[in-house]
Design an enzyme around this catalytic site. Structure first.
Site, PDB file in Angstrom:
ATOM      1  N   THR A 272       0.723  -1.262  -0.215  1.00  0.00           N
ATOM      2  CA  THR A 272      -0.304   0.243  -0.023  1.00  0.00           C
ATOM      3  C   THR A 272       0.902   1.271  -0.142  1.00  0.00           C
ATOM      4  OG1 THR A 272      -0.413   0.139   2.751  1.00  0.00           O
ATOM      5  CG2 THR A 272      -2.271  -0.951   1.637  1.00  0.00           C
ATOM      6  N   GLU A 273       0.212   2.138  -0.871  1.00  0.00           N
ATOM      7  CA  GLU A 273       1.512   4.018  -0.762  1.00  0.00           C
ATOM      8  C   GLU A 273       0.274   4.531  -0.544  1.00  0.00           C
ATOM      9  OE1 GLU A 273       3.886   4.446  -0.577  1.00  0.00           O
ATOM     10  OE2 GLU A 273       5.368   2.264  -0.874  1.00  0.00           O
ATOM     11  N   VAL A 274       0.482   5.159   0.783  1.00  0.00           N
ATOM     12  CA  VAL A 274      -0.659   6.400   1.109  1.00  0.00           C
ATOM     13  C   VAL A 274      -0.082   8.249   1.031  1.00  0.00           C
ATOM     14  CG1 VAL A 274      -2.478   5.109   2.946  1.00  0.00           C
ATOM     15  CG2 VAL A 274      -0.712   6.849   3.947  1.00  0.00           C
TER      16      VAL A 274
END
Length: 304
Positions: A272-274
């Site tokens: 994931t990447e926020v």
């Protein structure tokens, strides 16, 4: 951003020497407390989780490394692995993993044995760094015989579980400091020129190109899209220089690059990447997005 940053360490066009790496290390300072902000939260989960100290980082200050093994563990069930803090400065990955562990749903623990490793790089957490003290990136170091202890200690710990891990989700962030510090530092360390300055505004996933599982990635994007905004592609239909394979999803070769998502042979993996620096995001919103990603990943595989 198109102009190249200069970096105060090294010689342009030449990779860093050991002296340059030591110079970089000497400039790093502790800015927050792993013991107070992470370890206390880990220990507060003892009612529902077995807390395993799987190693200690061999630095000037020794950092204990912790994994959480759910107490409803039953032999023979598949394992869902959630990792965070491979890059210690990526706060929502760590606190997202802890929040997931705090509110883990009964249906998840009924279908899976759940293993959570919330902070793989505590020195990086304290100094707000992507690298370890030797200026090595743990998330390019997951291969046997690694000289990076953050990676090798986790490889050793996970090895007995590896064949039973069905799902692995690795929680990350992309931040504005990638452009102000980490990309210029990487270019200086390698003696190269950086050409990619794209920082996606929103959540996205990095799938493993060797086992992409498009429907799995899509299910996570759909779920997280209800919590926070999904990053749009740039003018080249890319994110961080990689081609978009579907909305909000790019692919990297996990094992070849030594990424944490290549840690196991699990068929369902993602990173994931926020983007916590977005005007549309908050610290809590980013944590909520990480939890939604982990929950939806597990729910998708459980429903197969």
């Amino acid at each position: 951003m198109s102009e190249q940053h200069t970096y105060p360490i090294g010689i342009a066009g030449q990779p860093w020497s050991s002296e340059h790496r030591q110079q970089w290390q000497a400039q790093q300072t502790v800015q927050r407390s792993y013991a107070d902000e992470v370890v206390t939260k880990v220990k507060a989960l003892a009612d529902n989780w077995d807390i395993i100290e799987y190693g200690q980082l061999p630095y000037e200050q020794s950092y204990p490394l912790f994994a959480l093994k759910h107490k409803q563990w039953q032999k023979g069930r598949p394992i869902a692995l959630v990792t965070g803090g491979v890059h210690g400065y990526e706060s929502s990955g760590i606190h997202g993993a802890l929040a997931f562990a705090k509110q883990v749903e009964h249906t998840q623990s009924a279908n899976f044995n759940i293993l959570v490793v919330p902070c793989i790089s505590p020195w990086g957490y304290e100094t707000i760094n992507r690298w370890n003290p030797d200026a090595n990136d743990p998330n390019r170091s997951f291969f046997e015989g690694s000289v990076v202890p953050e990676a090798q200690l986790l490889l050793d710990f996970i090895a007995p579980f590896s064949s039973d891990i069905l799902l692995h989700i690795d929680l990350h962030e992309t931040t504005d400091s990638d452009n102000s510090e980490f990309r210029p530092a990487l270019a200086a360390r390698e003696g190269i020129v950086n050409h990619n300055w794209n920082i996606p505004d929103g959540f996205y996933l990095v799938a493993d190109s060797e086992r992409p599982q498009a429907s799995f990635q899509r299910a996570i994007i759909d779920a997280v899209g209800k919590v926070t905004h999904i990053a749009p592609a740039d003018e080249n239909n890319q994110l961080i220089g990689a081609d978009l394979v579907q909305p909000g999803v790019i692919e990297y070769a996990g094992r070849k690059l030594g990424l944490c998502m290549g840690l196991t042979p699990a068929p369902y993996v993602t990173t994931t990447e926020v983007y916590p620096d977005s005007p549309q995001a908050t610290e809590q919103n980013c944590i909520d997005a990480q939890v939604a990603a982990a929950n939806s990943a597990i729910a998708f595989v459980a429903a197969l």
